[in-house]
Design a protein around this motif. Structure first.
Motif, mmCIF file in Angstrom:
data_model
loop_
_atom_site.group_PDB
_atom_site.id
_atom_site.type_symbol
_atom_site.label_atom_id
_atom_site.label_comp_id
_atom_site.label_asym_id
_atom_site.label_seq_id
_atom_site.Cartn_x
_atom_site.Cartn_y
_atom_site.Cartn_z
ATOM 1 N N UNK B 72 27.654 27.844 28.320
ATOM 2 C CA UNK B 72 28.559 27.802 27.345
ATOM 3 C C UNK B 72 28.106 28.182 25.946
ATOM 4 N N UNK B 73 26.834 28.439 25.835
ATOM 5 C CA UNK B 73 26.119 28.889 24.635
ATOM 6 C C UNK B 73 25.953 30.499 24.537
ATOM 7 N N UNK B 74 25.888 30.976 25.725
ATOM 8 C CA UNK B 74 25.564 32.261 25.946
ATOM 9 C C UNK B 74 24.144 32.634 26.394
ATOM 10 N N UNK B 75 23.851 33.733 27.017
ATOM 11 C CA UNK B 75 22.617 33.983 27.646
ATOM 12 C C UNK B 75 21.425 34.376 26.560
ATOM 13 N N UNK B 76 21.714 34.690 25.396
ATOM 14 C CA UNK B 76 20.568 34.901 24.527
ATOM 15 C C UNK B 76 19.664 34.045 24.359
ATOM 16 N N UNK B 77 18.296 34.365 24.607
ATOM 17 C CA UNK B 77 17.217 33.366 24.739
ATOM 18 C C UNK B 77 16.860 32.681 23.539
ATOM 19 N N UNK B 78 17.206 33.273 22.467
ATOM 20 C CA UNK B 78 16.840 32.658 21.190
ATOM 21 C C UNK B 78 18.004 32.311 20.388
ATOM 22 N N UNK B 266 16.308 26.898 35.128
ATOM 23 C CA UNK B 266 17.842 27.332 34.828
ATOM 24 C C UNK B 266 17.686 29.040 34.563
ATOM 25 N N UNK B 267 16.347 29.330 34.093
ATOM 26 C CA UNK B 267 16.236 30.967 33.987
ATOM 27 C C UNK B 267 16.163 31.757 35.385
ATOM 28 N N UNK B 268 15.293 30.991 36.004
ATOM 29 C CA UNK B 268 15.066 31.579 37.319
ATOM 30 C C UNK B 268 16.259 31.697 38.337
ATOM 31 N N UNK B 275 26.128 38.059 39.534
ATOM 32 C CA UNK B 275 26.088 38.847 38.423
ATOM 33 C C UNK B 275 25.125 38.559 37.442
ATOM 34 N N UNK B 276 23.999 38.036 37.887
ATOM 35 C CA UNK B 276 22.807 37.723 37.177
ATOM 36 C C UNK B 276 23.128 36.787 36.058
ATOM 37 N N UNK B 277 24.201 35.780 36.275
ATOM 38 C CA UNK B 277 24.441 34.948 35.247
ATOM 39 C C UNK B 277 23.957 33.574 35.759
ATOM 40 N N UNK B 318 10.661 36.346 34.609
ATOM 41 C CA UNK B 318 12.344 36.413 34.576
ATOM 42 C C UNK B 318 12.671 36.910 33.279
ATOM 43 N N UNK B 319 12.205 36.459 32.554
ATOM 44 C CA UNK B 319 12.890 36.555 31.027
ATOM 45 C C UNK B 319 12.637 38.393 31.077
ATOM 46 N N UNK B 320 11.310 38.776 31.136
ATOM 47 C CA UNK B 320 11.150 40.067 31.226
ATOM 48 C C UNK B 320 12.008 41.036 31.853
ATOM 49 N N UNK B 321 12.201 40.526 33.280
ATOM 50 C CA UNK B 321 13.124 41.313 34.026
ATOM 51 C C UNK B 321 14.652 41.576 33.451
ATOM 52 N N UNK B 322 15.137 40.222 33.060
ATOM 53 C CA UNK B 322 16.356 40.034 32.587
ATOM 54 C C UNK B 322 16.725 40.971 31.228
ATOM 55 N N UNK B 323 15.663 41.161 30.399
ATOM 56 C CA UNK B 323 15.796 41.781 29.323
ATOM 57 C C UNK B 323 15.711 43.318 29.549
ATOM 58 N N UNK B 324 14.963 43.535 30.647
ATOM 59 C CA UNK B 324 15.058 45.015 31.065
ATOM 60 C C UNK B 324 16.277 45.415 31.624
ATOM 61 N N UNK B 325 16.914 44.445 32.364
ATOM 62 C CA UNK B 325 18.160 45.160 32.987
ATOM 63 C C UNK B 325 19.374 44.968 32.002
ATOM 64 N N UNK B 326 19.172 44.196 31.024
ATOM 65 C CA UNK B 326 20.339 44.248 30.076
ATOM 66 C C UNK B 326 20.183 45.193 29.115
#
Ligand SMILES: Nc1ncnc2c1ncn2[C@@H]1O[C@H](COP(=O)(O)OP(=O)(O)OP(=O)(O)O)[C@@H](O)[C@H]1O
Ligand SMILES: [Mg+2]
Lengths: 514, 329
Positions: B72-78, B266-268, B275-277, B318-326
């Motif tokens: 509900x808050x969006x995937x942006x980690x920060x 929750x990240x993993x 869909x990587x969500x 996980x965080x690094x991979x996701x940033x890479x993919x996005x």
């Protein structure tokens, strides 16, 4: 329904909206009658989208009033407005990234299992209804479970429009709906809009295509600097007259006269192909030449541009740049070869919305401002001011974030970004989409100047007037192949459209507006 | 005019790497489980796997809450949705339950207070974040501190031992040879999967998180839905507290330490979704993955400190991979 024809369906009075020092709206009024098609035109930044957003409740006006069907609306919210039967197709894409076509169409109004109000969504019905809705209205076979990010700009726009049509709208507001549609799709949309009018709907139609507005609308309101300066009958006003009202001066000739003769071959494609996209393309672009390129959705024209810029490289054939064999495998390689791209989908690829106008405009050419490892801010600012003036970008200043500019002004920043690089080959993908007439004239002059300076320009466009007025030659693609090469000077709109839709002789689909 | 052929994606960018990642993660899970099955005697038995599920229930409930908040808050980690108070909330609710129970209150009242306290913490987060626009990271960091403080007030930093019929049932055996705790996990997973996939809630929550303006334009109550996610997460923490009380026979300090695992799972979980969500199913897979890791390491006598290290490495990758993919282009 028609007994109501002529009554005010939508009435906006004295709207004022400020953003900091910017007065986006300065007392704008507008009345749309039931059963009528009302055009709204104005320069980039005139306040058109701001009106639409206020109407929708996404923005609150500082003062002024809104009435729908004679009833005052206070505290408009998207939900309240929809309940009153007003549906809006926004200029900025209101589609959730990562959603599928069906999800995007039915978000907030998902079909349920069983009759009526069961809480369980029927995903299957949703997909089927989505496919049917799009096929029946636009003749487009789109799978309901296709993710939106796999669609082109036109297809996404069609999804967005279909979403509003599904709700049996009484008042429909379009903010530049045809900006990313090709002619045949636009014509389908016009047919749908006219049908809605027959059924008694009121339509507010925002567009920069003045011919389109003239042919479609019953009444046109001209907005200038946030104020309505004229309401006119398009049947009695020329397009030039409308344009003059928008900019408050005479624009003169739309297209620059081009005198220079094309020089040596700059780009030569020989049997270029990419599986699944296009095949066997051979053409030459000379220095100083503007080469037009056009085709319907799926013709492969966009893919060709993507290949030339290294986004999705060709896998067959050869490409010669200045006589040297090259095949850019990435955009950075393309930029290194002196190739610049102005992409169509500026929100996704063209500009960074959070960054400032200055940062955006000078990003690709940043190297030029680096002196002994330090960024020369002074020179950067100077160059940016030049670009802002040249393209008449309406911005509070070079440091304003691009996200706060109007849609058309964002497009100009995206152009500025590449025109500042000193590239020798420019690939332009619909460069004047969403741009007002005055800026169009300016952009055309700029492109002519670039060509006169020896650059080669590949102009991908679905604006036939633009192709005929600006290009030297026009390449037409159909289903991945080059089907025609026309001299722009004597090509007719019919000729181009016939070639683009597969060469079948006779008239183009749906009676194209000139 | 007949239907036009469609333009296929120019850069088929996102999907294949996403699928690769999902297949890779699933393979890793299978390999890990396979290795433990081969090396650790007793790992692959039904009773041990039921134990893994039982030990994972508290983490799973909290991770589900985190998943709702992230959706509900969006995937942006920060800047996106995150609830750092979940672990401390768990500790506070657990302590409240134990204290109430020890003070002679019945199970009904004590459980109601525990779950109600969890929901109330969620509501405070929601008000701070949605109403006053405090960044989630800061708002929940503050409420995490407040919860930890309140827990100390309730427990005086001591272990509270309790026993009650409710705790007996929760820790006791249930149908089919599984414990009641196992069944709680099954039931909560099933309920959340239903809500998120069979009803429109999941779709709408995703819209709210990914493109709030579009959600608003579609007429969704964006603020209420965002707030609802935090309250739901708090309520789940309250429920988890009762399971925790049953497992510990009361409350003991330090339950807030679970936070890192909650964030990690929750990240993993994202890599287990198509869909990587963030999804409930993906989060469950991640929780069980971590559960197997912890349990397997115990069985082969590897220090549990290693597990902490591995968790840290997993978060980073996980965080690094996701940033890479996005990253576009
Ligand atoms: N969120 C915002 N913050 C600051 N200024 C804004 C914001 N939105 C719009 N503006 C300013 O308000 C003015 C009107 O913008 P608006 O988007 O209504 O123009 P428009 O007529 O739709 O133009 P276009 O044809 O380019 O779409 C512009 O000068 C724009 O920079
Ligand atoms: Mg606009």
């Amino acid at each position: 329904m028609n007994d109501q024809a002529g009554e005010a369906a939508l009435s906006l009075q004295g709207l004022v909206k400020r953003f900091g020092a910017t007065r986006a709206l300065d007392g704008a009024s507008l009345v749309v009658r039931r059963g009528s098609l009302h055009g709204l035109i104005g320069q980039n930044g005139a306040g058109k989208s701001t009106i639409v957003k206020i109407l929708n409740g996404l923005l609150q006006p500082d003062s002024g009033s809104i009435a729908i069907d004679g009833r005052q609306v206070v505290d408009a919210s998207p939900r309240l407005i929809e309940r009153l039967g007003v549906h809006i197709i926004h200029q900025e894409p209101m589609l959730v990234p990562g959603f599928t076509v069906a999800e995007a169409l039915f978000l907030g109004d998902e079909p349920r299992l069983g009759a009526g109000r069961s809480p369980v969504v029927s995903w299957r019905t949703m997909r089927r209804c989505a496919e049917e809705a799009i096929a029946s209205r636009f003749g487009l076979a789109l799978r309901g479970d296709t993710p939106l990010d796999q669609l082109g700009a036109a297809e996404r726009q069609i999804v967005q429009i279909t979403r509003s049509l599904l709700k049996a709208p009484r008042v429909l507001v379009f903010d530049e709906p045809t900006a990313s549609l090709v002619r045949s799709e636009a014509n389908r949309l016009f047919a749908i809009i006219r049908r809605l009018r027959e059924e008694g709907a009121a339509v507010l139609y925002v567009s920069h295509y003045l011919e389109e507005v003239r042919d479609l609308c019953d009444t046109v309101t001209v907005l200038r600097n946030g104020r309505d300066v004229a309401t006119l009958d398009p049947a009695r006003t020329s397009v030039a007259g409308m344009a003059a009202l928008m900019v408050d001066r005479d624009l003169g000739a739309m297209f620059p006269t081009r005198s220079s003769l094309p020089g040596a071959p700059l780009l030569e494609a020989r049997g270029l192909g990419r599986s699944g996209a296009f095949a066997d393309l051979s053409f030459t672009l000379r220095a100083g030449e503007i080469l037009g390129l056009t085709g319907l959705v799926g013709s492969g024209a966009k893919e060709l541009v993507a290949a030339l810029f290294g986004l999705a490289p060709a896998d067959r054939g050869t490409l010669l740049l200045h006589g040297r064999a090259v095949m850019p495998a990435s955009p950075s390689e393309a930029v290194g070869l002196g190739i610049g791209l102005v992409p169509e989908d500026r929100r996704r690829n063209g500009v960074a919305l959070d960054a400032s106008v200055a940062e955006n405009a000078t990003l690709p050419g940043l190297v030029r401002f680096v002196r002994r490892f330090l960024l020369d801010r002074g020179r950067e600012q100077e160059a940016v001011r030049g670009l802002i003036a040249r393209l008449a970008i309406k911005t509070p200043g070079p440091d304003a974030p691009v996200g706060a500019l109007s849609g058309g002004n964002q497009q100009k920043v995206s152009l500025a970004k590449w025109l500042g690089t000193g590239a020798t080959l420019f690939l332009l993908d619909e460069p004047t989409v969403a741009v007002d007439v005055a800026a169009k004239v300016e952009i055309y002059r700029l492109l002519a100047d670039l060509a006169a300076g020896g650059a080669g320009i590949l102009l991908l466009s679905s604006d036939l007037a633009e192709l005929r007025g600006l290009a030297d030659r026009i390449l037409v693609m159909h289903r991945g192949r080059l089907v025609a090469e026309l001299r722009a000077a004597d090509a007719t709109a019919d000729e181009i459209l016939t070639a683009a839709s597969g060469g079948a002789a006779g008239s183009a689909p749906d009676g194209i507006a000139a | 005019m007949t239907a036009q052929s469609l333009s296929r994606p120019l850069s088929s960018g996102q999907m294949p790497p996403a699928r690769l990642l999902r297949i890779g993660a699933t393979l890793l899970l299978i390999v890990a489980v396979g290795l433990f099955a081969a090396m650790a005697p007793g790992f692959a038995t039904a009773s041990n796997l039921a134990d893994v599920a039982e030990q994972s229930t508290v983490l799973a409930l909290l991770a589900f809450g985190m998943t709702l908040v992230v959706i509900a808050g969006g995937p942006d980690v920060v800047r996106g949705g995150i609830d750092l108070s979940l672990g401390a909330n768990l500790g506070l609710c657990d302590a409240l339950y134990a204290a109430m129970s020890n003070a002679g209150h019945g199970d009904g009242t004590s459980a109601l207070v525990a779950v109600g306290a969890g929901a109330a913490v969620g509501l405070v987060n929601a008000v701070a974040i949605i109403r006053f626009g405090v960044p989630p990271l800061l708002a929940t960091l503050a409420s995490m501190n407040a919860c930890a403080g309140l827990e100390l007030v309730v427990t005086q930093n001591t272990v509270l031992t309790t026993d009650s019929p409710l705790l007996g049932i929760v820790a006791g055996p249930g149908a089919l040879g599984l414990s009641t705790t196992d069944w709680i996990l099954v039931a909560m997973t099933a309920a959340l999967l239903l809500v998120m996939h069979a009803t429109p809630v999941g779709l709408r929550l995703r819209a709210v998180g990914l493109h709030p303006r579009a959600a608003r334009a579609a007429g969704l109550p964006v603020a209420a839905m965002g707030a609802g996610a935090y309250v739901a997460a708090g309520t789940l923490a309250g429920l988890a507290a009762i399971v925790q009380a049953a497992r510990l026979s009361g409350s003991s300090p330090g339950s807030g330490d679970i936070l890192l695992s909650v964030v990690l799972t929750s990240l993993l979980g994202v890599v287990f979704s198509r869909r990587l969500q963030p999804t409930i199913g993906g989060t469950l897979a991640a929780v069980l993955f971590i559960g197997c890791l912890v349990n397997g390491f115990q069985l082969v006598n590897v220090s549990s400190y290693w597990v902490n290290g591995i968790e840290g490495v997993l978060i980073l990758s996980v965080v690094a991979l996701r940033s890479l993919l996005q990253r576009p282009g």
